[in-house]
Design a protein around this motif. Sequence first.
Motif, PDB file in Angstrom:
ATOM      1  N   ALA A 165      46.668  36.929  32.791  1.00 31.68           N
ATOM      2  CA  ALA A 165      45.368  37.203  32.177  1.00 31.68           C
ATOM      3  C   ALA A 165      45.440  38.421  31.259  1.00 31.68           C
ATOM      4  O   ALA A 165      44.864  38.425  30.159  1.00 31.68           O
ATOM      5  CB  ALA A 165      44.312  37.408  33.260  1.00 31.68           C
ATOM      6  N   VAL A 266      41.834  33.455  32.179  1.00 34.41           N
ATOM      7  CA  VAL A 266      41.093  33.972  33.330  1.00 34.41           C
ATOM      8  C   VAL A 266      41.876  33.745  34.617  1.00 34.41           C
ATOM      9  O   VAL A 266      42.443  32.665  34.835  1.00 34.41           O
ATOM     10  CB  VAL A 266      39.712  33.277  33.430  1.00 34.41           C
ATOM     11  CG1 VAL A 266      38.974  33.681  34.703  1.00 34.41           C
ATOM     12  CG2 VAL A 266      38.860  33.589  32.197  1.00 34.41           C
ATOM     13  N   SER A 267      41.915  34.748  35.490  1.00 30.89           N
ATOM     14  CA  SER A 267      42.539  34.611  36.804  1.00 30.89           C
ATOM     15  C   SER A 267      41.632  33.788  37.718  1.00 30.89           C
ATOM     16  O   SER A 267      40.431  34.051  37.803  1.00 30.89           O
ATOM     17  CB  SER A 267      42.781  35.982  37.430  1.00 30.89           C
ATOM     18  OG  SER A 267      43.820  36.665  36.758  1.00 30.89           O
ATOM     19  N   THR A 299      46.231  30.900  36.679  1.00 41.20           N
ATOM     20  CA  THR A 299      45.526  31.433  35.521  1.00 41.20           C
ATOM     21  C   THR A 299      45.007  30.287  34.663  1.00 41.20           C
ATOM     22  O   THR A 299      45.785  29.419  34.250  1.00 41.20           O
ATOM     23  CB  THR A 299      46.447  32.327  34.669  1.00 41.20           C
ATOM     24  OG1 THR A 299      47.125  33.254  35.525  1.00 41.20           O
ATOM     25  CG2 THR A 299      45.641  33.087  33.631  1.00 41.20           C
ATOM     26  N   TYR A 349      38.502  38.373  35.239  1.00 41.84           N
ATOM     27  CA  TYR A 349      39.261  38.571  34.010  1.00 41.84           C
ATOM     28  C   TYR A 349      39.270  40.059  33.634  1.00 41.84           C
ATOM     29  O   TYR A 349      38.340  40.808  33.962  1.00 41.84           O
ATOM     30  CB  TYR A 349      38.647  37.766  32.866  1.00 41.84           C
ATOM     31  CG  TYR A 349      37.173  38.030  32.647  1.00 41.84           C
ATOM     32  CD1 TYR A 349      36.748  39.029  31.769  1.00 41.84           C
ATOM     33  CD2 TYR A 349      36.213  37.305  33.341  1.00 41.84           C
ATOM     34  CE1 TYR A 349      35.394  39.265  31.594  1.00 41.84           C
ATOM     35  CE2 TYR A 349      34.872  37.550  33.177  1.00 41.84           C
ATOM     36  CZ  TYR A 349      34.461  38.549  32.291  1.00 41.84           C
ATOM     37  OH  TYR A 349      33.122  38.810  32.136  1.00 41.84           O
TER      38      TYR A 349
END
Length: 351
Positions: A165, A266-267, A299, A349
């Motif tokens: 990320a 985004v994680s 991710t 994120y």
Amino acid sequence: MALATLILAVLVTISGAHGVLADDGDAAAAADVAMASRHEEWMAKHGKTYKDEEEKARRLEVFRANAKLIDSFNAAADKEGDGGHRLATNKFADLTDDEFRAARTGLLQRSPPLSSGAGGGGFLYENFSLDAVPQSLDWRAMGAVTGVKDQGSCGCCWAFSAVAAVEGLTKIRTGRLVSLSEQELVDCDVRGMDQGCEGGLMDTAFQYITRRGGLSAESSYPYRGIDGSCRSSSSASVSAASIRGFQDVPANNEAALMAAVSRQPVSVAVHGGGYVFRFYDRGVLGGAGCGTELDHAVTAVGYGTASDGTGYWLMKNSWGASWGEGGYVRIRRGVGREGACGIAKMASYPV
């Protein structure tokens, strides 16, 4: 005459039963030989060796159980004409469930939620209109995703998810794609919830990067896949990327997740310890078999629609490029409140 006929009938029945038993035994023996041969081929493909014949025999039995499960799943999917995903006897096929989860997952749960730190509270994309979001998106095509990595037998999926990320945000913000160091997080981010190969959380990784003022490049702090001594203060560890903090995506809200992913990688936390995720090979994963108990981190690097009209999330994993679709998995979009495999429950994120 009737008695003789009866005796003859009994003898024929017994003989037939023996023939059936013999046929069954032959079939079972042939199946055993075929499975042993399949295991040998699998060992050669994945470069597997065992310390002795006893260990090999034990691993064969684990392989057998996993292979039967995989074959049964694929046969049912083929019979039903399911356009979803398929499984494969991948490099994890000789591991028990407990062995696999200990080595290849590693997400810890947070309670209560963490503060968003220097990034500020709230949700940056709260007012972002989904009308402006493209129908499909792939951050790889925009040069914001490094190559697929492999965490090995270290339960630090959380570090790989967070690093991917940050790598993506750095590329978007600066135009430079730099492979960052997961090993620094494994070695140095150990004073709180994160405990290296024993597990951790993406948000606390973001906190560490914020506090330290950045994260080293992988080239200066390479991955070793084991817990080690922290070198973050050494001259070899120079920050290659920095963030101001992090924010959480509102839970159980795929629309919010899409708004975030449309702006940056985004994680995401998922249920990765189940067999349908572990042995994923291709297609859009979703539905039965993938629970929502979070134990793994990936991710989100895009989303799209499959040829059959199924919406999916594109997730980068950290189990090497031989797993799944070149190291990636497509997970179904729009499946319940928590999302398929729990993808909507806990995402965050860097900012």
